[in-house]
Design a protein around this motif. Structure first.
Motif, PDB file in Angstrom:
ATOM      1  N   TRP A 209      48.585  44.858  40.348  1.00  0.00           N
ATOM      2  CA  TRP A 209      48.812  44.082  41.483  1.00  0.00           C
ATOM      3  C   TRP A 209      49.404  44.526  42.456  1.00  0.00           C
ATOM      4  O   TRP A 209      50.205  44.119  43.239  1.00  0.00           O
TER       5      TRP A 209
ATOM      6  N   THR B 197      49.095  30.205  42.998  1.00  0.00           N
ATOM      7  CA  THR B 197      48.617  29.512  41.950  1.00  0.00           C
ATOM      8  C   THR B 197      47.536  30.673  41.328  1.00  0.00           C
ATOM      9  O   THR B 197      47.311  31.688  41.908  1.00  0.00           O
ATOM     10  N   GLU B 198      47.095  30.648  40.089  1.00  0.00           N
ATOM     11  CA  GLU B 198      46.336  31.537  39.630  1.00  0.00           C
ATOM     12  C   GLU B 198      45.038  31.845  40.264  1.00  0.00           C
ATOM     13  O   GLU B 198      44.610  32.861  40.307  1.00  0.00           O
ATOM     14  N   ALA B 199      44.381  30.642  40.728  1.00  0.00           N
ATOM     15  CA  ALA B 199      43.448  30.642  41.468  1.00  0.00           C
ATOM     16  C   ALA B 199      43.522  31.241  42.758  1.00  0.00           C
ATOM     17  O   ALA B 199      42.757  32.009  43.302  1.00  0.00           O
TER      18      ALA B 199
ATOM     19  N   THR C  45      43.126  38.868  45.568  1.00  0.00           N
ATOM     20  CA  THR C  45      43.142  40.182  44.892  1.00  0.00           C
ATOM     21  C   THR C  45      41.789  40.623  45.519  1.00  0.00           C
ATOM     22  O   THR C  45      40.694  40.279  45.120  1.00  0.00           O
TER      23      THR C  45
ATOM     24  N   ASP D 151      55.368  31.292  43.408  1.00  0.00           N
ATOM     25  CA  ASP D 151      54.306  32.037  43.248  1.00  0.00           C
ATOM     26  C   ASP D 151      53.046  31.297  43.633  1.00  0.00           C
ATOM     27  O   ASP D 151      53.058  29.970  43.654  1.00  0.00           O
TER      28      ASP D 151
ATOM     29  N   ILE E 289      45.699  33.718  43.467  1.00  0.00           N
ATOM     30  CA  ILE E 289      46.018  35.115  42.949  1.00  0.00           C
ATOM     31  C   ILE E 289      44.641  35.570  43.067  1.00  0.00           C
ATOM     32  O   ILE E 289      44.568  36.834  43.603  1.00  0.00           O
ATOM     33  N   LYS E 290      43.765  35.151  42.370  1.00  0.00           N
ATOM     34  CA  LYS E 290      42.417  35.864  42.498  1.00  0.00           C
ATOM     35  C   LYS E 290      41.658  35.880  43.526  1.00  0.00           C
ATOM     36  O   LYS E 290      41.111  36.949  43.875  1.00  0.00           O
TER      37      LYS E 290
END
Length: 523
Positions: free
Chosen positions: A217, A351-353, A359, A349, A355-356
């Motif tokens: 990360w 969300t997971e989506a 990245t 933070d 973050i993807k």
């Protein structure tokens, strides 16, 4: 039966019209003798004729004429349509049109059209004519270029003209712009001796070392190397990604959109490939394209779902690590409203989506190419640009990107020759033209089921010295391209010489028209 009425010398045009209108009386008696009836003239005027003005299919007479109605049944025809019709049905026309005249007035104001002057004919002793026929006029706006404009009379100036000569008998002293060039005017520049290589090859160095000891990360800085300079000529490869395309579930409209807008901006689209949503396939194709094109544009496979693997594949192909991109993080927080009332990012933070989505490959850059500040940027990873697959969004992005990639060089003039003969009958003629004019790109397109058009030929100048093969484009470094590229004037000369030679060799009566439109659609 048709009646012909001839007017004697000295009768003005408006006077003749007045006589016709006043004498438009019915035959057969019935108490209506001597009573004139409304009159209409069928003119067949074109809306592209300079004198058509704002006329429609029905238009009243002008103010200086007697009252009558104009009927214009072919108003929407162009100059090219008229000649296409005449040539297709072999209808008779005035022989002056075959001598280079395009608009006939009087003997005092009519000259051959300078735009039809044949390049090199002035010094030729062969059978080459000085002017091409009227149906070979390429720029229809030049239709009246051979007409002498009437000048206002000046009491202090006494007009004079050569004795026994009229403008109709005497060709103009000045040729058209392109006829002033000879074959020796343009120096044939040899291809570069320095081995050409792709711009992408110079980018093949490994990615900068990680500053976080390999942490997945790692946060990338906003700094990014700019791999593009605005004054270079580039070739582009388009990589369309999506199982739905290969399975026939969705029609690929993005290729057509990209091809059109890139060409409009003078950017060469050299290769198009469609691959599945498989990372290994995408990586292999990117690596292959790096050796063949300067810029790679991808379409599709971006998003937060499991099958959106384009960005990971780009990172793998470039040998870059995937890191959290600060620019994208800030953008997502702004777009997704992940910030407080004071405008500062919230502490919670992503969300997971999200973050993807944030990245990205190391050293990626967000390119804001649209004038609308609210538009999403385009992701650039070295010489790759990653675009969405949704046609609406792709079309918007490729238009902005094409302008950014544009070499800022003008295209050469382009011509289309519309023929009434089948392609096989002109193969040898076309091959000879390709052989003799390596700096011109020729296209030949057969029309099997079209009632009138059988073959269309297109001509366009090359920006760099060409070869006799179709796939002759080379990848040039910036300095090499600047030294070897042709100017627009040079490209135009190449095309015009090629066009003259090709027209000279094509079968008689096979040419329906010549125009500046290199499209292949006919109404």
């Amino acid at each position: 039966d048709l009646d012909m009425i001839a007017f004697g010398n000295g009768c003005k045009f408006s006077d003749g019209l007045q006589m016709l209108v006043e004498n438009n009386t019915p035959w057969g008696g019935g108490g209506t003798e001597g009573k004139s009836f409304p009159m209409a003239f069928v003119l067949g005027t074109r809306d592209s004729d300079p004198n058509a003005g704002s006329q429609g299919q029905f238009a009243p007479s002008s103010h200086y004429m007697p009252p009558f109605m104009r009927v214009n049944p072919v108003l929407k025809w162009t100059y090219g349509h008229v000649w296409h019709f005449l040539r297709l049905f072999e209808l008779p026309y005035c022989t002056l049109y075959d001598a280079g005249y395009t608009s006939l007035g009087t003997t005092k104001d009519t000259l051959p059209c300078p735009a039809l002057a044949v390049a090199g004919s002035a010094s030729s002793t062969g059978s080459i004519p000085k002017y091409w026929p009227a149906y070979m006029l390429r720029d229809w706006d030049q239709e009246r270029a051979g007409r002498i404009k009437k000048e206002k009379k000046d009491a202090n100036v006494v007009p004079s003209s050569p004795k026994g000569k009229t403008p109709l008998e005497q060709p103009p002293d000045t040729q058209s712009r392109f006829s002033e060039f000879s074959a020796n005017t343009v120096s044939e520049q040899a291809p570069p001796t320095t081995p050409a290589r792709s711009v992408a090859a110079s980018m093949a160095s490994s990615a900068p070392p990680s500053t976080s000891g390999g942490d997945e990360w790692e946060v990338a800085s906003n700094a990014s190397t700019d791999f593009l300079v605005s004054d270079t000529h580039r070739s582009v490869g388009l990589l369309v990604i999506g199982d739905e395309i290969l399975k026939g579930l969705t029609m690929d409209t993005n290729t057509n959109a990209a091809a059109g807008v890139l060409r409009e901006n003078n950017v060469l689209l050299k290769r198009v490939v469609t691959v599945s949503d498989d990372q290994e396939d995408i990586v292999k194709e990117i690596e292959r394209m790096q050796d063949e094109v300067d810029i790679i544009i991808t379409s599709g496979g971006v998003g937060p779902t499991h099958d959106d693997v384009t960005i990971k594949s780009v990172a793998a192909a470039l040998g870059c690590k995937m890191v959290l991109n600060e620019q994208m993080v800030d953008l997502l927080k702004e777009k997704m409203d992940n910030q407080g009332e004071d405008g500062e990012a919230k502490a919670n933070d992503l969300t997971e989506a999200q973050i993807k989505m944030a990245t990205l490959p190391f050293n990626s850059k967000l390119r804001y190419l649209s004038e609308d500040k609210n538009d999403w940027p385009i992701l650039q990873c070295q010489n790759l640009f990653i675009l969405p697959g949704v046609p609406k969004f792709f079309a918007e992005k490729i238009e902005s990107l094409a302008g950014y990639l544009s070499s800022q060089l003008e295209r050469s003039i382009t011509y289309r020759i519309v023929l009434s003969v089948d392609e096989p009958s002109i193969v040898n003629i076309l091959n000879a033209a390709v052989e003799n004019h390596p700096n011109v790109v020729f296209g030949s397109y057969p029309f099997v089921d079209h009632p009138d058009v059988k073959t269309v030929l297109t001509l366009e100048g090359r920006m760099v010295p060409g070869t006799k093969s179709r796939n002759s484009t080379v990848f040039l470094e910036r300095t090499i391209f600047a030294e070897t590229s042709f100017s627009k004037d040079q490209m135009d000369v190449h095309v015009q010489h090629a066009l003259d030679d090709l027209i000279k060799d094509l079968p008689k009566r096979s040419i329906l028209r010549v125009d500046n439109d290199d499209g292949l659609l006919f109404s």
